[in-house]
Design a protein around this motif. Structure first.
Motif, PDB file in Angstrom:
ATOM      1  N   PHE A  82      30.447   5.930  23.139  1.00 26.20           N
ATOM      2  CA  PHE A  82      29.888   7.172  23.652  1.00 26.20           C
ATOM      3  C   PHE A  82      29.809   8.172  22.505  1.00 26.20           C
ATOM      4  O   PHE A  82      30.586   8.109  21.565  1.00 26.20           O
ATOM      5  CB  PHE A  82      30.782   7.756  24.758  1.00 26.20           C
ATOM      6  N   ASP A  83      28.884   9.116  22.599  1.00 23.88           N
ATOM      7  CA  ASP A  83      28.688  10.116  21.560  1.00 23.88           C
ATOM      8  C   ASP A  83      29.397  11.409  21.940  1.00 23.88           C
ATOM      9  O   ASP A  83      29.192  11.935  23.035  1.00 23.88           O
ATOM     10  CB  ASP A  83      27.186  10.373  21.389  1.00 23.88           C
ATOM     11  N   VAL A  84      30.226  11.930  21.049  1.00 22.15           N
ATOM     12  CA  VAL A  84      30.980  13.143  21.327  1.00 22.15           C
ATOM     13  C   VAL A  84      30.042  14.344  21.517  1.00 22.15           C
ATOM     14  O   VAL A  84      30.334  15.254  22.306  1.00 22.15           O
ATOM     15  CB  VAL A  84      32.048  13.398  20.237  1.00 22.15           C
ATOM     16  N   GLN A  85      28.887  14.355  20.841  1.00 23.80           N
ATOM     17  CA  GLN A  85      27.949  15.455  21.039  1.00 23.80           C
ATOM     18  C   GLN A  85      27.365  15.442  22.452  1.00 23.80           C
ATOM     19  O   GLN A  85      27.111  16.502  23.027  1.00 23.80           O
ATOM     20  CB  GLN A  85      26.828  15.420  20.003  1.00 23.80           C
ATOM     21  N   ASP A  86      27.169  14.267  23.005  1.00 26.06           N
ATOM     22  CA  ASP A  86      26.742  14.198  24.406  1.00 26.06           C
ATOM     23  C   ASP A  86      27.809  14.814  25.305  1.00 26.06           C
ATOM     24  O   ASP A  86      27.500  15.525  26.260  1.00 26.06           O
ATOM     25  CB  ASP A  86      26.499  12.748  24.826  1.00 26.06           C
ATOM     26  N   GLY A  87      29.075  14.540  24.989  1.00 30.89           N
ATOM     27  CA  GLY A  87      30.169  15.107  25.780  1.00 30.89           C
ATOM     28  C   GLY A  87      30.178  16.616  25.750  1.00 30.89           C
ATOM     29  O   GLY A  87      30.362  17.277  26.775  1.00 30.89           O
ATOM     30  N   LEU A  88      29.962  17.196  24.588  1.00 31.48           N
ATOM     31  CA  LEU A  88      29.912  18.655  24.491  1.00 31.48           C
ATOM     32  C   LEU A  88      28.707  19.204  25.246  1.00 31.48           C
ATOM     33  O   LEU A  88      28.798  20.240  25.908  1.00 31.48           O
ATOM     34  CB  LEU A  88      29.872  19.110  23.035  1.00 31.48           C
ATOM     35  N   GLY A  89      27.592  18.496  25.181  1.00 28.70           N
ATOM     36  CA  GLY A  89      26.420  18.910  25.952  1.00 28.70           C
ATOM     37  C   GLY A  89      26.692  18.892  27.441  1.00 28.70           C
ATOM     38  O   GLY A  89      26.267  19.797  28.183  1.00 28.70           O
ATOM     39  N   ILE A  90      27.417  17.888  27.899  1.00 25.32           N
ATOM     40  CA  ILE A  90      27.783  17.806  29.313  1.00 25.32           C
ATOM     41  C   ILE A  90      28.649  19.000  29.696  1.00 25.32           C
ATOM     42  O   ILE A  90      28.455  19.626  30.737  1.00 25.32           O
ATOM     43  CB  ILE A  90      28.473  16.456  29.610  1.00 25.32           C
ATOM     44  N   LYS A  91      29.602  19.344  28.840  1.00 20.80           N
ATOM     45  CA  LYS A  91      30.451  20.516  29.108  1.00 20.80           C
ATOM     46  C   LYS A  91      29.620  21.802  29.147  1.00 20.80           C
ATOM     47  O   LYS A  91      29.864  22.677  29.976  1.00 20.80           O
ATOM     48  CB  LYS A  91      31.575  20.618  28.067  1.00 20.80           C
ATOM     49  N   ALA A  92      28.645  21.929  28.261  1.00 23.76           N
ATOM     50  CA  ALA A  92      27.779  23.105  28.257  1.00 23.76           C
ATOM     51  C   ALA A  92      26.957  23.173  29.539  1.00 23.76           C
ATOM     52  O   ALA A  92      26.806  24.251  30.139  1.00 23.76           O
ATOM     53  CB  ALA A  92      26.864  23.085  27.033  1.00 23.76           C
ATOM     54  N   ALA A  93      26.438  22.040  29.985  1.00 21.53           N
ATOM     55  CA  ALA A  93      25.663  22.004  31.231  1.00 21.53           C
ATOM     56  C   ALA A  93      26.530  22.412  32.422  1.00 21.53           C
ATOM     57  O   ALA A  93      26.093  23.181  33.287  1.00 21.53           O
ATOM     58  CB  ALA A  93      25.087  20.605  31.447  1.00 21.53           C
ATOM     59  N   ARG A 151      35.352  -0.056  33.668  1.00 20.70           N
ATOM     60  CA  ARG A 151      36.494   0.867  33.576  1.00 20.70           C
ATOM     61  C   ARG A 151      36.280   1.879  32.443  1.00 20.70           C
ATOM     62  O   ARG A 151      36.657   3.044  32.569  1.00 20.70           O
ATOM     63  CB  ARG A 151      37.786   0.074  33.353  1.00 20.70           C
ATOM     64  N   ALA A 152      35.675   1.445  31.343  1.00 22.61           N
ATOM     65  CA  ALA A 152      35.421   2.351  30.226  1.00 22.61           C
ATOM     66  C   ALA A 152      34.504   3.493  30.653  1.00 22.61           C
ATOM     67  O   ALA A 152      34.736   4.654  30.305  1.00 22.61           O
ATOM     68  CB  ALA A 152      34.800   1.588  29.056  1.00 22.61           C
ATOM     69  N   VAL A 153      33.465   3.180  31.413  1.00 25.37           N
ATOM     70  CA  VAL A 153      32.548   4.222  31.883  1.00 25.37           C
ATOM     71  C   VAL A 153      33.256   5.123  32.882  1.00 25.37           C
ATOM     72  O   VAL A 153      33.136   6.356  32.819  1.00 25.37           O
ATOM     73  CB  VAL A 153      31.276   3.608  32.494  1.00 25.37           C
ATOM     74  N   TYR A 154      33.995   4.535  33.799  1.00 26.66           N
ATOM     75  CA  TYR A 154      34.748   5.340  34.764  1.00 26.66           C
ATOM     76  C   TYR A 154      35.666   6.324  34.033  1.00 26.66           C
ATOM     77  O   TYR A 154      35.733   7.505  34.385  1.00 26.66           O
ATOM     78  CB  TYR A 154      35.567   4.434  35.688  1.00 26.66           C
ATOM     79  N   ASN A 155      36.359   5.848  33.007  1.00 28.50           N
ATOM     80  CA  ASN A 155      37.263   6.729  32.256  1.00 28.50           C
ATOM     81  C   ASN A 155      36.512   7.864  31.582  1.00 28.50           C
ATOM     82  O   ASN A 155      36.954   9.018  31.605  1.00 28.50           O
ATOM     83  CB  ASN A 155      38.053   5.927  31.216  1.00 28.50           C
ATOM     84  N   ARG A 156      35.363   7.561  30.978  1.00 24.21           N
ATOM     85  CA  ARG A 156      34.594   8.605  30.286  1.00 24.21           C
ATOM     86  C   ARG A 156      34.030   9.618  31.279  1.00 24.21           C
ATOM     87  O   ARG A 156      34.091  10.830  31.047  1.00 24.21           O
ATOM     88  CB  ARG A 156      33.469   7.969  29.463  1.00 24.21           C
ATOM     89  N   VAL A 157      33.488   9.146  32.379  1.00 26.22           N
ATOM     90  CA  VAL A 157      32.944  10.038  33.404  1.00 26.22           C
ATOM     91  C   VAL A 157      34.053  10.930  33.966  1.00 26.22           C
ATOM     92  O   VAL A 157      33.861  12.140  34.152  1.00 26.22           O
ATOM     93  CB  VAL A 157      32.250   9.217  34.516  1.00 26.22           C
ATOM     94  N   SER A 158      35.216  10.362  34.205  1.00 24.94           N
ATOM     95  CA  SER A 158      36.357  11.148  34.705  1.00 24.94           C
ATOM     96  C   SER A 158      36.797  12.178  33.679  1.00 24.94           C
ATOM     97  O   SER A 158      37.062  13.335  34.015  1.00 24.94           O
ATOM     98  CB  SER A 158      37.531  10.232  35.050  1.00 24.94           C
ATOM     99  N   GLU A 159      36.887  11.764  32.425  1.00 22.88           N
ATOM    100  CA  GLU A 159      37.298  12.656  31.345  1.00 22.88           C
ATOM    101  C   GLU A 159      36.359  13.863  31.236  1.00 22.88           C
ATOM    102  O   GLU A 159      36.796  14.981  30.948  1.00 22.88           O
ATOM    103  CB  GLU A 159      37.291  11.859  30.042  1.00 22.88           C
ATOM    104  N   LEU A 160      35.079  13.642  31.494  1.00 22.55           N
ATOM    105  CA  LEU A 160      34.085  14.707  31.396  1.00 22.55           C
ATOM    106  C   LEU A 160      33.904  15.486  32.703  1.00 22.55           C
ATOM    107  O   LEU A 160      33.088  16.398  32.764  1.00 22.55           O
ATOM    108  CB  LEU A 160      32.743  14.126  30.947  1.00 22.55           C
ATOM    109  N   ASP A 161      34.645  15.127  33.742  1.00 25.17           N
ATOM    110  CA  ASP A 161      34.558  15.808  35.037  1.00 25.17           C
ATOM    111  C   ASP A 161      33.150  15.788  35.616  1.00 25.17           C
ATOM    112  O   ASP A 161      32.702  16.769  36.212  1.00 25.17           O
ATOM    113  CB  ASP A 161      35.058  17.262  34.934  1.00 25.17           C
ATOM    114  N   ILE A 162      32.452  14.678  35.444  1.00 27.46           N
ATOM    115  CA  ILE A 162      31.128  14.537  36.050  1.00 27.46           C
ATOM    116  C   ILE A 162      31.329  14.327  37.543  1.00 27.46           C
ATOM    117  O   ILE A 162      32.091  13.460  37.967  1.00 27.46           O
ATOM    118  CB  ILE A 162      30.341  13.387  35.390  1.00 27.46           C
TER     119      ILE A 162
END
Length: 175
Positions: A26-37, A53-64
């Motif tokens: 996953f790209d950390v810049q995408d994560g920051l963009g998600i937080k900005a959105a 599980r990897a996707v579930y963890n990332r989605v959870s981490e980003l509070d999507i």
């Protein structure tokens, strides 16, 4: 905004170790963009054909807010997400790259595709992003939506002043 995973949030690669376990990038810049959105109140969702599980963890981490996994037929999941957010499909954006994304892309008001998407998906896209999946495509799509809504400069300024750091995860500290 609704995103596919493999080829959009990730580069589409499956990295296998000697034990047969796989990982995704996953790209950390995408994560920051998600937080900005999220900071400006955009509702975000993910629909993926695989259940990882990897996707579930990332989605959870980003509070999507919405995560639908293991769905190859994505159109009905997209419509259900729109219903939950009380928007019409025409008021939603969808970012995809492959044939399984055709259904929601036909329904979305703003269908977008990564540049290496399948030709049929590129034809469905109202906007083709310049960044590939897993390499900033999600951030680019979010920037476009924030710009069109007149929020981009204000959100950028709040990050410059450090006001957004308190409302984000560690993503903000990495950029």
């Amino acid at each position: 905004m609704v995103f596919d995973v493999d080829g959009v949030l990730t580069d589409g690669g499956l990295y296998y170790d000697a034990n047969g376990q796989y990982a995704k990038r996953f790209d950390v810049q995408d994560g920051l963009g998600i937080k900005a959105a999220q900071a400006v109140g955009l509702n975000l969702a993910v629909i993926t054909g695989l259940d990882s599980r990897a996707v579930y963890n990332r989605v959870s981490e980003l509070d999507i807010e919405e995560y639908v996994a293991g769905r190859v037929e994505k159109a009905s999941a997209f419509e259900a997400i729109c219903d939950r957010f009380d928007v019409t499909p025409e008021q939603a954006a969808y970012v995809g790259d492959d044939w399984v994304d055709a259904g929601p892309m036909r329904l979305a008001g703003l269908p977008m595709a990564v540049p290496n998407a399948q030709p049929e998906i590129l034809r469905l896209a109202m906007h083709v992003l310049s960044r590939p999946g897993g390499r900033g495509a999600v951030r680019e799509a979010i920037r476009l939506v924030l710009f069109c809504q007149g929020c981009l400069n204000g959100e950028l300024e709040s990050w410059r002043r450090g006001e957004a750091l308190g409302r984000s995860s560690s993503e903000g500290e990495k950029s």
